[in-house]
Motif scaffolding. Sequence first.
Motif, mmCIF file in Angstrom:
data_model
loop_
_atom_site.group_PDB
_atom_site.id
_atom_site.type_symbol
_atom_site.label_atom_id
_atom_site.label_comp_id
_atom_site.label_asym_id
_atom_site.label_seq_id
_atom_site.Cartn_x
_atom_site.Cartn_y
_atom_site.Cartn_z
ATOM 1 N N LEU A 1 0.820 -1.214 0.000
ATOM 2 C CA LEU A 1 0.000 0.000 0.000
ATOM 3 C C LEU A 1 0.855 1.265 0.000
ATOM 4 C CD1 LEU A 1 -3.038 0.920 0.280
ATOM 5 C CD2 LEU A 1 -2.532 1.256 2.684
ATOM 6 N N LEU B 1 1.019 2.412 -11.748
ATOM 7 C CA LEU B 1 0.109 2.351 -10.606
ATOM 8 C C LEU B 1 -0.964 1.261 -10.732
ATOM 9 C CD1 LEU B 1 0.536 4.176 -8.277
ATOM 10 C CD2 LEU B 1 -1.200 5.715 -9.173
ATOM 11 N N PHE C 1 -8.753 2.779 -12.331
ATOM 12 C CA PHE C 1 -8.601 2.488 -10.905
ATOM 13 C C PHE C 1 -9.881 1.918 -10.302
ATOM 14 C CE2 PHE C 1 -5.634 6.046 -11.731
ATOM 15 C CZ PHE C 1 -4.480 5.301 -11.622
ATOM 16 N N ILE D 1 -10.705 -1.887 -8.746
ATOM 17 C CA ILE D 1 -11.197 -2.078 -7.378
ATOM 18 C C ILE D 1 -12.535 -2.806 -7.354
ATOM 19 C CG2 ILE D 1 -11.961 -0.886 -5.296
ATOM 20 C CD1 ILE D 1 -9.986 1.377 -6.072
ATOM 21 N N ILE E 1 -8.769 7.628 -5.271
ATOM 22 C CA ILE E 1 -8.726 6.174 -5.473
ATOM 23 C C ILE E 1 -8.999 5.461 -4.148
ATOM 24 C CG2 ILE E 1 -7.279 4.231 -6.153
ATOM 25 C CD1 ILE E 1 -5.653 6.222 -7.847
ATOM 26 N N LEU E 2 -8.354 5.944 -3.098
ATOM 27 C CA LEU E 2 -8.460 5.284 -1.795
ATOM 28 C C LEU E 2 -9.880 5.297 -1.253
ATOM 29 C CD1 LEU E 2 -6.160 4.025 -0.213
ATOM 30 C CD2 LEU E 2 -6.134 6.031 1.242
ATOM 31 N N LEU F 1 -1.993 -1.621 -8.016
ATOM 32 C CA LEU F 1 -3.341 -1.708 -7.465
ATOM 33 C C LEU F 1 -3.942 -3.095 -7.703
ATOM 34 C CD1 LEU F 1 -5.307 0.167 -6.006
ATOM 35 C CD2 LEU F 1 -6.357 0.683 -8.195
ATOM 36 N N TYR F 2 -3.715 -3.652 -8.910
ATOM 37 C CA TYR F 2 -4.220 -4.999 -9.182
ATOM 38 C C TYR F 2 -3.595 -5.998 -8.205
ATOM 39 C CZ TYR F 2 -5.100 -9.507 -11.337
ATOM 40 O OH TYR F 2 -5.479 -10.807 -11.535
ATOM 41 N N LEU G 1 -11.691 2.611 -2.878
ATOM 42 C CA LEU G 1 -11.236 1.373 -2.245
ATOM 43 C C LEU G 1 -11.959 1.180 -0.914
ATOM 44 C CD1 LEU G 1 -8.625 -0.460 -3.013
ATOM 45 C CD2 LEU G 1 -7.671 0.553 -0.981
ATOM 46 N N ILE H 1 1.921 3.072 -3.240
ATOM 47 C CA ILE H 1 0.997 3.874 -4.058
ATOM 48 C C ILE H 1 1.214 5.388 -3.921
ATOM 49 C CG2 ILE H 1 -1.450 4.437 -4.417
ATOM 50 C CD1 ILE H 1 -2.071 1.524 -4.294
#
Lengths: 418, 164
Positions: free
Chosen positions: A51, A149, A325, A329, A270-271, A153-154, A274, A54
Motif C-alpha cells: 500500500l 500504478l 482504478f 477495485i 482512489i483510496l 493496485l491490481y 477502495l 501507491i
Amino acid sequence: MTALGIILLALLGVPLFAVIGLSALASFYNAEIDSAAIFIELYRVASNPTLIAIPLFTFSGFILAHGRTPERLTRVSQSFLRGIPGGVPVSILIACAFFTALTGASGVTIIALGGLLYPLLLKEKYGENFSLGMITSSGSLGLLFPPSLPLILYGLIAQVSVDKLFIAGIIPGMIMILIVSAFAITRRTQSSESFSWPEARSALLDAIWELPLPFLILVGIYGGFFTVTEAASVTVVYVILVETFIYKDLDIFKDLPGLMKDSMVLVGSILIILGTAMGFTNYLVDEQVPMTILATMKEYIHDPLTFLMVLNVFLLIVGCMMDIFSAIIVVVPLIIPIAQSFDVNMVHLGIIFLTNLEIGYSTPPVGINLFIAATRFNKPVLKLYLAVLPFLGLRLIGLILITYVPAISLFLVDWVSR
Amino acid sequence: MHILKQIDRFLEKIEGHLIVLILSLMILLSFGQMVLRNFFDMGIVWGDTLLRQWVLWVGFLGASIAVRHDKHISIEVFSGLASLFCKRIIKAFARFSAGIISGFLAWAAWSFMLFEKDSQSILFLDIPVWIFQTVLPYSFVVISLRFLLSSATFFANDSEQALK
C-alpha cells in the motif's frame, strides 16, 4: 428497482465512491449488518505493505510530469530514431510508453506530451487523423510497464505479488508497441531530417539521470536489493534529488508542496473508492454472487478460451465506461473466483485485465482519453472517434495475442523465478 | 454562506499543510527504513505499521480536498450531452446526493471507529488503533458538508441568474 436507481445516480455523475457507498449501505441494511462493517475490509487492505508504494510512486510521477522530463524524453527518443523511415512516430510511441509507466495515470501523458508531439507529427507531414489517433491511443500505452500504478493496485486487490506483475507486463507491453510501430512504419513519410550523432549524444547526456529509472527499479527488485515498497521510496528520493538539485526544474519549497497536495488528491480519490468498495464486493462474494454468475456461465461456457473471450468483451465495455482504478477495485474481486474456476493464472489475468482497460481508455463513445485529447487539441470528439479506429483495431489484435497465449505474460516470470 | 466558505477555505489550508507534513515524514521514514534494513540489517519495528496508517491519512485528507476541486472520479455520460442549464441542475443534484450519502458513510465510519475503541486494540507503543481511525469519520463529515455546500452554491447561482 433500487439497483436501477443506483445506476441512474452513477450515470448522472454522482461520484463513484458515493454510488458504491450507497450500494453497500443499502445491501448491508437489508442484510441487517451494521454499516460500520463497510470499513473493515479497508483496514485489511491497509495491512498490505505494498500500500505504501501507491502514494510514493504517485508523487514521483507528479514530480516527473511537472518538471521538464517530457521534453527530455521526447528529445532522446527522437534524436535516436531520426532519419529512419517511420522514426518519428515510433519515437513518440516509446516516449509515451516510458512516460505513462512512470506516471501511472494515463490521462497525464496526453496532457504533458501531446502538445509537444502532435505538431512534431504534422511537421513530418503525417495526416491529421493519423497524428490525432496515434497520440490519443498512445496515451495509455505503457500501463503494463513497471512501476505503473494500475499494476500495483491490481496486485493489492487480487493479492498477487507485485514483483511478478512488474515482470509479466514487459513482453505484452512491448508487443503492443511493436504492433502499433509496424503500422506507423507502413505510413511513413519522407523524413526531413537525418540522424546526427552529436545531437543524439547531447540528448542522451541531458536525460542521463532519468533514463535509468525504470531499470533501477527492476534491477533493484529482481536483484533482491529491495522490495517494491523500498523501490518506491528510493524512486521518490531519487526523483526529488534529480529534479530539484541536478536539473533544477522544480523548487523544493515552492513547487513540491503543491505537487504533494495534488498527487494526494489523486491518491485520495482512489483510496476512498477502495474504502467503500472493498466491504461491498466482499459482501457480494460472501453472498455467492460471483458463483451464481459462474453457474449460469457454465451452462454455456465450458472452456477457459471462451471464458476469456467473454471476459474481454465485458472488460472493454467496463474500460470505456469507468476509469482504470475504480474498474480494478470493483471488478477484480468479483471476477477472481470465476477466473479461478476456469484455471486462469492470476498474473496472466492481471495482464489481460490491464490490457483491456488500457484499450478501453480510447474506445468510443466514452473512453476518457478521447475527451482529454478533444480538449487538449481543440477538436470535436467525433473526429477523434474516427481517428482512433485503426489504432483500436491494431491493439485488439495485440489483446487477442496476449489473452490466448499465456506464455507471453508468464514466460519471463517463470524464467526469473527459476 | 460567506462564513461557511471562509471556514471551508481555512480547513483546506490545514488539510493541505497536514498532507505536506505527513507525506514528507513518510518519505523520510520509508527511506530511512530502507537504509537501515539494507545497510545495517535493522529497522524500526513499528515503522511500516505507522507508514500504512499514514497512507490512509494522506489519502483521506486528499479525498476531502478533492471535493473542492471536483476531482472525485465519476462517470459522466449525461452531462456531456445536456444543455448548459440542465448540466448545472444535474451537477447540483449529483453533489446533493453525494453529500447525503457521504453523511451516512460518516455515520458508518464513526461507529466503525467506536467499535475499535471498545475493542481496545493497540497499534504499537500503547497507541490505540482508533486514534488513527479518526481521519475516517472526519473526512467523510467534511466531504459531506463540502458536497452540500457546493450544491447549494449551484442552486443559489441559478436562482440569481433566473432573476436577472
